[in-house]
Design an enzyme around this catalytic site. Sequence first.
Site, short mmCIF file in Angstrom:
data_model
loop_
_atom_site.label_atom_id
_atom_site.label_comp_id
_atom_site.label_asym_id
_atom_site.label_seq_id
_atom_site.Cartn_x
_atom_site.Cartn_y
_atom_site.Cartn_z
N ILE A 176 0.81 -1.22 0.00
CA ILE A 176 0.00 0.00 0.00
C ILE A 176 0.84 1.26 0.00
CG2 ILE A 176 -2.01 -1.06 1.07
CD1 ILE A 176 -1.11 -0.03 3.76
N GLY A 179 8.59 4.07 -0.11
CA GLY A 179 9.37 5.30 -0.10
C GLY A 179 10.78 5.02 0.35
N VAL A 184 5.38 -0.45 2.79
CA VAL A 184 4.27 -0.71 3.69
C VAL A 184 3.29 -1.67 3.04
CG1 VAL A 184 2.45 0.30 5.12
CG2 VAL A 184 4.53 1.61 4.64
N LYS A 199 5.15 -2.22 8.18
CA LYS A 199 6.12 -1.32 7.56
C LYS A 199 7.52 -1.91 7.71
CE LYS A 199 5.86 3.18 7.65
NZ LYS A 199 5.90 4.62 8.04
N ASP A 293 8.62 16.66 11.42
CA ASP A 293 8.29 16.62 10.00
C ASP A 293 6.78 16.61 9.81
OD1 ASP A 293 8.70 16.60 7.27
OD2 ASP A 293 8.97 14.43 7.14
#
Length: 470
Positions: A176, A179, A184, A199, A293
């Site tokens: 799904i 990066g 994930v 993850k 972040d």
Amino acid sequence: MGTARSLRAGEGVPAPLVVRVEDTSDHSTVEYTFTHSPVRIGRSARNDLPLHHRFVSASHGLVEFSPRERSYTDLGSTNGSVLDGAQLAPRVAVPLGPGAELLIGSLRLTFPGAAPVLATGGEDAALESASPSVIRPGGITAVMQQIARAPTLDQAWQDVLFPGSVIGRFELVREIGRGSFGVVFEAEDRQLRRRVAFKAVRPGRTSQVQLRQEQLQKEAEAIAQLTHPNIVTLYDAGTCQSGPYLVLELLRGETLYDAMRRSRLGLSQAIEVAIEIAWALDHAHAAGVVHRDLKPANVFVCSTGAVKVLDFGIASVLGGGDVRAVGTPAYMAPEQWRMGQQEPRTDVYAAAAILCELVTGRLPYRVTRDWSAALEPGARPSVEAPGVPEELAHLLRRALSPDAAERPRDGAEWLAALLAIQERLDRPRPVETSPIDMARRWASRIEWRVALVAAGITAAAGVLLYELLR
């Protein structure tokens, strides 16, 4: 103002909170049960306990509970809250003892069930009885150590991580997301029979430098213990053939980034989203955790309407590179650009930048990949737009100040300011409770009825006179 607290080792697991709501005007009664603290009460549908009455404020009050205590905090509501016959001061947490009775207008809230008791059996017994929904202390440090030892092997990922593979008790269902931080999967927890987000963390040698920072390890453990309705829950952590992994709560919906691209949010909805984010910051900052972040892509709008903050510090702890450089240019505070000390005010800046973008349709400062106008001398954020109230614009100017000292000091202060603005913009109908108010209301009703009777008599006399003279 009360702040939600995550369970600490030795505290045990709280029994569910039962809230009985009786409307004294029609004597209807409804019971609600909650398993997670805090429970937010208010007229807005985004509350855990929505009460759709005009005398209830959008964000009226907050109940917090643990095995040790239960408390209620009025969030500065218009009509206030009365506990056991006493009017409560705003933003002050007060204990909810056995048999406590809370009045909000014509609503009577009681809390049946066992009162909180101290956990017994010591720390080990408490940990054994703890819910499996939160990772135990020390788990993240073990993952960090594994990351530091492991080389980056993309081939191992391809050989191990694919739909249908089974890792421990987790069966991967579908990918799904992917990066630089990892990949994930939606996965099935075959032991607890629930869907989770699996993850896989990408190992890398740069994390060895971070691992030697004792403070960073402490922060990582604090992150793992964050338990709050507005923060995605970290269930588990471990290692497999492909390297370390995290198991998190699986969310349905979309990121705030995607929602903003699709359509513009109204003012009241934008403020509610900002308040949900502020709840998360309040909880995390109280635990000594800074996100670093915060951005729309790290805020998730669930299909249920709930808002959750993602990757709360995990990327900065487990990812590569210098922890001081973590951030996304559009939402980075000046101190992040300068590689300076980051604190809760850094998160407040990012949260304000998100709210500014929601209500104005643009970022507060011009920014590129390697430069921000916030770094220029005398810089002022652009927060004015049609439909933005001046009190909100004033708060945004404070929170987006290049000088960190001028901003709200943390999530708690930012949250209190947002709740105050929401209360003024969406002020409910005041409740008439004083004898003078009641007398005036009945006098008005009597005057109206007398006028109606007089009008009826006049009309009847007119008809009679007409009949006599015809």
